[in-house]
Design a protein around this motif. Structure first.
Motif, short mmCIF file in Angstrom:
data_model
loop_
_atom_site.label_atom_id
_atom_site.label_comp_id
_atom_site.label_asym_id
_atom_site.label_seq_id
_atom_site.Cartn_x
_atom_site.Cartn_y
_atom_site.Cartn_z
N THR A 3 0.85 -1.19 0.00
CA THR A 3 0.00 0.00 0.00
C THR A 3 0.88 1.23 0.00
OG1 THR A 3 -0.10 0.14 2.39
CG2 THR A 3 -1.75 -1.23 1.33
N TYR A 4 0.34 2.30 -0.59
CA TYR A 4 1.08 3.55 -0.71
C TYR A 4 0.12 4.67 -0.34
CZ TYR A 4 4.15 0.47 -3.28
OH TYR A 4 4.97 -0.56 -3.62
N THR A 5 0.64 5.67 0.37
CA THR A 5 -0.21 6.78 0.77
C THR A 5 0.06 7.96 -0.15
OG1 THR A 5 0.02 5.99 3.03
CG2 THR A 5 -0.98 8.15 2.74
N SER A 6 -0.99 8.43 -0.79
CA SER A 6 -0.82 9.50 -1.77
C SER A 6 -0.72 10.84 -1.06
CB SER A 6 -1.98 9.51 -2.74
OG SER A 6 -3.11 10.04 -2.10
N SER A 7 -0.36 11.88 -1.83
CA SER A 7 -0.21 13.21 -1.23
C SER A 7 -1.53 13.73 -0.70
CB SER A 7 0.34 14.18 -2.27
OG SER A 7 -0.55 14.23 -3.37
N THR A 8 -2.66 13.21 -1.22
CA THR A 8 -3.95 13.64 -0.70
C THR A 8 -4.38 12.77 0.48
OG1 THR A 8 -4.93 12.29 -2.44
CG2 THR A 8 -4.85 14.66 -2.81
N GLY A 9 -3.48 11.96 1.02
CA GLY A 9 -3.78 11.18 2.20
C GLY A 9 -4.68 9.99 1.93
N ARG A 10 -4.48 9.35 0.82
CA ARG A 10 -5.31 8.20 0.46
C ARG A 10 -4.42 6.98 0.38
NH1 ARG A 10 -10.43 7.39 -1.25
NH2 ARG A 10 -10.93 9.49 -0.63
N VAL A 11 -4.78 5.96 1.15
CA VAL A 11 -3.98 4.74 1.15
C VAL A 11 -4.50 3.85 0.03
CG1 VAL A 11 -3.24 2.76 2.50
CG2 VAL A 11 -3.63 4.95 3.61
N GLN A 12 -3.63 3.49 -0.89
CA GLN A 12 -4.06 2.72 -2.06
C GLN A 12 -3.21 1.47 -2.21
OE1 GLN A 12 -5.72 5.65 -5.16
NE2 GLN A 12 -3.63 6.26 -4.82
N LEU A 13 -3.85 0.46 -2.73
CA LEU A 13 -3.20 -0.84 -2.85
C LEU A 13 -2.70 -1.06 -4.26
CD1 LEU A 13 -2.62 -3.67 -1.72
CD2 LEU A 13 -4.97 -4.28 -2.27
N ALA A 14 -1.44 -1.45 -4.38
CA ALA A 14 -0.91 -1.84 -5.69
C ALA A 14 -0.64 -3.33 -5.63
CB ALA A 14 0.38 -1.07 -6.00
N ARG A 15 -1.29 -4.07 -6.52
CA ARG A 15 -1.14 -5.52 -6.50
C ARG A 15 0.15 -5.93 -7.18
NH1 ARG A 15 -5.77 -8.03 -4.79
NH2 ARG A 15 -4.17 -9.52 -4.23
N ARG A 16 0.62 -7.11 -6.84
CA ARG A 16 1.82 -7.62 -7.48
C ARG A 16 1.44 -8.20 -8.83
NH1 ARG A 16 5.65 -12.56 -5.55
NH2 ARG A 16 4.12 -13.77 -6.73
N ALA A 17 2.12 -7.76 -9.87
CA ALA A 17 1.80 -8.25 -11.21
C ALA A 17 2.65 -9.45 -11.57
CB ALA A 17 2.03 -7.14 -12.24
N LEU A 18 3.90 -9.45 -11.16
CA LEU A 18 4.85 -10.47 -11.60
C LEU A 18 5.61 -11.01 -10.41
CD1 LEU A 18 6.39 -8.30 -14.42
CD2 LEU A 18 4.83 -10.20 -14.78
N PRO A 19 6.07 -12.26 -10.47
CA PRO A 19 6.97 -12.74 -9.43
C PRO A 19 8.33 -12.07 -9.61
CG PRO A 19 6.73 -14.38 -11.14
CD PRO A 19 5.81 -13.26 -11.51
N PRO A 20 9.06 -11.81 -8.52
CA PRO A 20 10.35 -11.17 -8.67
C PRO A 20 11.26 -11.99 -9.56
CG PRO A 20 9.69 -11.19 -6.37
CD PRO A 20 8.72 -12.05 -7.12
N ARG A 21 11.98 -11.30 -10.44
CA ARG A 21 12.84 -12.00 -11.36
C ARG A 21 14.12 -12.46 -10.65
NH1 ARG A 21 14.70 -8.97 -16.53
NH2 ARG A 21 12.90 -7.71 -16.00
#
Lengths: 253, 529
Positions: B446-464
């Protein structure tokens, strides 16, 4: 450019203000009504269509021009008496009673009185009173093409049916006139006429070019069929089989 | 609220809703081309016809607001007939070059001609073409093929209403009108590639993505743009382990339907990796080194040296920063600093038409501040490094331009340095230990944006290769240091622990982040940092 309505111009018009849009002809009547009174004005014309009307007669008449006549005058009177008859003494073939967007009427409707109700009953509209007269020499396919070239040029290009339909119809008519008409062409023209009108577009330009298409086909469809039947039959659509050049025997079973 | 009936289903929607949106609430899709929820309504493509009881003519659903007691049919015979006719008109001059069209697979014409179109055409004439407009770069990123255009004017409305630059315009009129740039100037506003997103057909395509992949092969993962602190929602399109593109994902609170070109074209860069195994300095070169040995080596430094310095990163997820805070700051009392810098000014219009501005170049500096980590600019970072002499652990070698400069390598030349990195920088070349770091696409968090919104970024790929995410590295380091215990762990578990411990995240759950368009941090802590 025409825009989506509502709001109509009477609510939001020029500069965002309520706006009345009127013909000059309408406004020109106002001083006379003020001067002579409503009863005098209503005394001219027929019971439902009151007042005088300007008829702008063009085409194959001896004296084309703008004529003022009371509503209810017949088109025969306009053509024969006001304009001096069909040019060169030829026979009348068709006339468009109310501007190029009004459906065309054949010669046998020439006794129709020129008022809104009678013309509507005859299957057309009085519209602007721009009468276009065509004599017996006119090729109706050419006439329709000529009208539609104008509408295809005037289409602003916003709405799909009008933008595509007007140009498509021109293409078809040009092809028919080149002698390359095809069997389905009349059906396609009717289809365009049906689906580019009747509220399928934002503004009435769709109806304006569909009225002529349908009426020309209704009244003079045989001319279109004739033009198409004269076309040489199209080559078959199946692929030709190429002659095979080979020394060896092929597929020797 | 207005109650009406659509296809026999009674629904209640807010006043002013149009029939397209109203039908969508009960899962009825009215086809649209010119209508876009983020743009003004022009009602000119005429595909969205519906029948309303009592009205003599069909109406366009996009321009008709709901009325009480309205009875709407979206699939009556009249409607189907009209739609088929409009489809035929639209396809009449369309080149039908789907096999070589890059839009194929996400094309409005393909989708709706299957559902609403005729199976043949009456068209036998020559199609209208625009010679010279088949493959035209109208800007740095956008390729135009005017032959495919259906004149919906979405792109024009985008540049007028959203970008406010009015780069595009319709020239000529009637069937020969065409889209062109105003005054012949290139379409180079900061959001120019969005015109290709709004284009329902293949008339405008993004040159960077053209012919890279067929879109039906792409897997699209819900992610967030790593470009700046605004945190635009994106779909990360990837295929066979390679990231191909970002396309904006609707989030009315953050980015509306849009994203800037800078962020969009970061996608390709996520594939760039030259390091995929841990390396140990060996003379002038380096050699492979096992992960476990590398971690115990770093742990040994940290135990033995008096003043270790940990350089975290505002590009890391909240979970990674939380592990840093809990284990390295609170338990081990190490000095941790988060380098931040101001990048170029970025802005995006959200779904309500309000601009969000940012000069913060990091996707998660807000989160770092809310977790109570100290931030530092280049000058501060340099003095931190100059003053100390202990080992340095850099959790993201690409976190700050200064870290990637030669001076960072020079200052730390005679110290023990462990660096997590994806590719070589001067600091990586001089470090004692190099550990491969998972990329944005390979990290879930999760990442918190400058407007104070916690958002989830899913994993797309397994680490190479043997790359690992930062939180995993820090957790394993903590295991080596004896701070943490061996237990089941994931980003999701860490988030739950963080929500229980840190006020800013209280009450949030991973599950709700998956569904919601992000969650705002608690009001009382929003001002922090």
């Amino acid at each position: 450019m025409p825009r989506l309505k509502p709001p109509f111009p009477a609510v939001v018009g020029v500069f965002g203000c309520p706006t009345v849009v009127n013909n000059v002809e309408t406004l020109a009547c106002v001083p006379h009504i003020i001067e002579h009174g409503g009863a005098w004005f209503a005394g001219i014309g027929t019971e439902r269509s009151k007042g005088p009307k300007l008829f702008c007669v063009s085409g194959h008449v001896e004296r084309p021009g703008v004529y003022e006549a009371p509503m209810g005058v017949t088109f025969r009177e306009i053509i024969d008496e006001l304009c001096g008859g069909v040019r060169g003494g030829k026979r009348l073939k068709a006339f468009i009673p109310g501007g190029s967007s009004a459906p065309v009427l054949p010669a046998d409707k020439v006794d129709t009185p020129a008022d809104f109700e009678s013309v509507a009953q005859a299957g057309s509209m009085l519209g602007s009173g721009g009468v276009i007269v065509m004599d017996e020499t006119v090729d109706m396919v050419w006439a329709l093409e000529n009208l539609l070239v104008f509408y295809a040029h005037e289409s602003c290009g916003q709405c799909t049916p009008c933008r595509e339909g007007s140009d498509w119809a021109v293409d078809i008519l040009r092809r028919i006139r080149r002698g390359q008409g095809q069997q389905g062409d009349i059906e396609t023209l009717r289809r365009i006429g049906r689906f580019a009108s009747q509220g399928m577009t934002i503004c009435p330009l769709g109806d304006a070019f569909c009225g002529p298409i349908s009426s020309f086909l209704d009244h003079f469809g045989h001319e279109f069929e004739e033009a198409i039947s004269k076309a040489p039959s199209m080559p078959p659509k199946t692929l030709p089989i190429l002659p095979v050049r080979s020394d060896r025997e092929l597929f020797g079973v | 609220m207005v109650t009406l009936t659509i296809d026999g289903t009674e629904i209640t929607v807010a006043e002013g809703t149009n029939l397209v949106e109203a039908a969508a609430t009960v899962g009825i899709e009215v086809p649209t081309y010119c209508y876009h929820p983020g743009l003004s309504v022009v009602g000119q493509c005429r595909i969205c016809f519906v029948e309303v009881e009592g009205l003599p003519r069909l109406v366009t659903a996009c321009s008709t607001p709901v009325q009480p007691e309205m009875v709407v049919y979206t699939a009556s015979d009249r409607v189907r007939e009209a739609r088929a006719a409009v489809m035929e008109f639209l396809l009449e001059n369309h080149p039908l070059d789907c096999p070589v069209c890059d839009q194929a697979g996400e094309c409005g014409l393909q989708d709706y001609s299957v559902e609403h179109g005729l199976d043949s055409t009456h068209m036998v004439d020559r199609r209208r073409t625009y010679p010279g407009f088949e493959r035209r770069m109208i800007g740095p990123h956008v390729v135009q093929n005017q032959n495919r255009c259906i004149h919906c004017t979405r792109c024009i409305r985008f540049t007028t209403e959203i970008a406010e630059t009015s780069d595009l315009t319709m020239k000529s009129r009637g069937n020969h009108s065409y889209i062109d740039t105003f005054d012949g100037r290139p379409l180079d506003n900061p959001w120019s590639a969005c015109v290709a997103d709004v284009c329902p057909v293949g008339a405008l395509t993004v040159s960077e993505f053209r012919f890279r992949a067929r879109v039906w092969h792409l897997e699209e993962t819900k992610s967030v743009c790593p470009g700046c602190s605004i945190g635009c929602n994106v779909f990360l399109g990837h295929l066979d382990g390679k990231v191909h593109r970002f396309v904006p994902r609707e989030n009315a609170e953050v980015n509306g339907w849009w994203m800037c070109d800078y962020g969009r074209f970061l996608a390709e860069g996520l594939n760039y990796r030259t390091l995929d195994v841990p390396l140990e300095r060996f003379g002038d070169s380096d050699r492979r080194f096992p992960w476990d040995a590398a971690l115990s080596e770093v742990a040994r430094w940290l135990r033995e040296a008096p003043q270790p310095l940990v350089i975290a990163s505002a590009n890391l997820s909240n979970e990674a920063l939380f592990v840093v805070r809990r284990n390295l700051v609170e338990e081990a009392h190490m000095s941790v600093v988060v380098p931040v810098y101001e990048g170029d000014a970025r802005r995006i219009k959200n779904g309500r038409g309000v601009w969000i501005d940012s000069v913060d170049a990091h996707p998660n500096s807000t989160g770092a501040r809310q977790l109570g980590l100290a931030t530092a600019d280049a000058a501060n970072l340099e003095s931190y490094l100059r003053d100390g002499s202990g080992p340095v652990v850099v959790l993201d070698a690409h976190a700050h331009p200064w870290l990637m400069s030669d001076s960072a390598a020079e200052i730390t030349a005679d110290r023990q340095v462990a660096v997590l990195a994806r590719y070589r920088t001067p600091l990586v070349d001089s470090a004692s230990l190099v550990l491969p770091l998972a990329s944005w696409a390979e990290t879930e968090g999760t990442y918190t944006s400058s407007t104070g919104r916690v958002q989830l970024a899913r994993r797309a790929l397994p680490p190479r290769g043997q790359a690992r995410t930062a939180w995993e590295v820090v957790y394993r380091l903590a295991l080596e240091l004896g701070i943490e215990q061996e237990r089941s762990i994931s980003a999701r578990i860490l988030f739950a622990e963080m929500a229980a411990e840190v006020a800013a995240f209280s009450g949030m759950t991973w599950g709700r982040l998956e569904g919601d368009p992000g969650m705002p941090v608690h009001v009382e802590v929003r001002g922090v940092g």
